[in-house]
Design a protein around this motif. Structure first.
Motif, short mmCIF file in Angstrom:
data_model
loop_
_atom_site.label_atom_id
_atom_site.label_comp_id
_atom_site.label_asym_id
_atom_site.label_seq_id
_atom_site.Cartn_x
_atom_site.Cartn_y
_atom_site.Cartn_z
N ASN A 122 0.86 -1.17 0.00
CA ASN A 122 0.00 0.00 0.00
C ASN A 122 0.90 1.23 0.00
N GLN A 123 0.74 2.08 -0.98
CA GLN A 123 1.62 3.24 -1.13
C GLN A 123 1.51 4.21 0.04
N THR A 124 0.53 4.02 0.91
CA THR A 124 0.41 4.90 2.06
C THR A 124 1.00 4.26 3.32
N ASP A 125 1.61 3.10 3.21
CA ASP A 125 2.27 2.44 4.34
C ASP A 125 3.39 3.37 4.82
N PRO A 126 3.26 3.95 6.02
CA PRO A 126 4.24 4.95 6.45
C PRO A 126 5.66 4.41 6.61
N LEU A 127 5.80 3.17 7.05
CA LEU A 127 7.14 2.61 7.21
C LEU A 127 7.80 2.37 5.85
N TYR A 128 7.02 1.85 4.91
CA TYR A 128 7.53 1.65 3.55
C TYR A 128 7.91 2.99 2.92
N THR A 129 7.04 3.97 3.05
CA THR A 129 7.29 5.30 2.47
C THR A 129 8.52 5.94 3.08
N LYS A 130 8.64 5.87 4.40
CA LYS A 130 9.82 6.45 5.07
C LYS A 130 11.09 5.75 4.60
N GLY A 131 11.07 4.43 4.58
CA GLY A 131 12.23 3.67 4.13
C GLY A 131 12.61 3.97 2.70
N ARG A 132 11.59 4.06 1.83
CA ARG A 132 11.84 4.39 0.42
C ARG A 132 12.49 5.77 0.29
#
Length: 145
Positions: free
Chosen positions: A37-47
């Motif tokens: 999910n593009q709104t996953d905050p951990l994924y977004t922060k890591g990216r």
């Protein structure tokens, strides 16, 4: 009667199409699996951290060699404490004779830039992104633009 039936069927199909479109946008559905999910905050922060600090040398798909090794699966190969120390102080680890750091250098890889300012939370996000993006690459999910 046929017109009423046609209108009801058409309304049902339009509602179903809109619901599917919303669901697809929410979860970013592709084929038969769900991507991150593009709104996953951990994924977004890591990216975001990866793009800023790592993407110059490491391929963002995590499954190909660039200037530096591919990182996909790294959290299964190395202990978390070692990864944190190496990410923050790679040169010092090499200089102090860390076996793995020396092995990486002996394989012809240059010394990695050190990132001492990255917190544990930052590194958790980066390594979460690395592994999730690697899984996506293995499934053939293209890189985000």
């Amino acid at each position: 009667m046929n017109k009423l039936f046609f209108i009801i069927v058409l309304a049902f199909l339009l509602c179903s199409f809109n619901e599917m479109k919303q669901l697809e946008e929410k979860f970013n559905l592709r084929e038969n699996y769900i991507t991150i999910n593009q709104t996953d905050p951990l994924y977004t922060k890591g990216r975001n951290i990866f793009k800023r600090d790592c993407a110059t040398c490491h391929y963002i798909g995590m499954d190909q060699i660039a200037t530096a090794p591919a990182l996909g699966g790294i959290t299964k190969l190395r202990e978390k404490k070692w990864l944190y120390n190496y990410t923050r102080y790679s040169y010092q680890m090499y200089e102090r004779g860390d076996k793995i750091a020396k092995e990486i250098r002996a394989q012809g890889w240059g010394l990695m830039t050190s990132f001492p300012y990255l917190t544990n939370t930052d590194l958790d996000a980066v390594y979460y992104f690395v592994e999730k993006r690697y899984e996506m690459s293995k499934k053939g999910i293209p890189l985000e633009k």
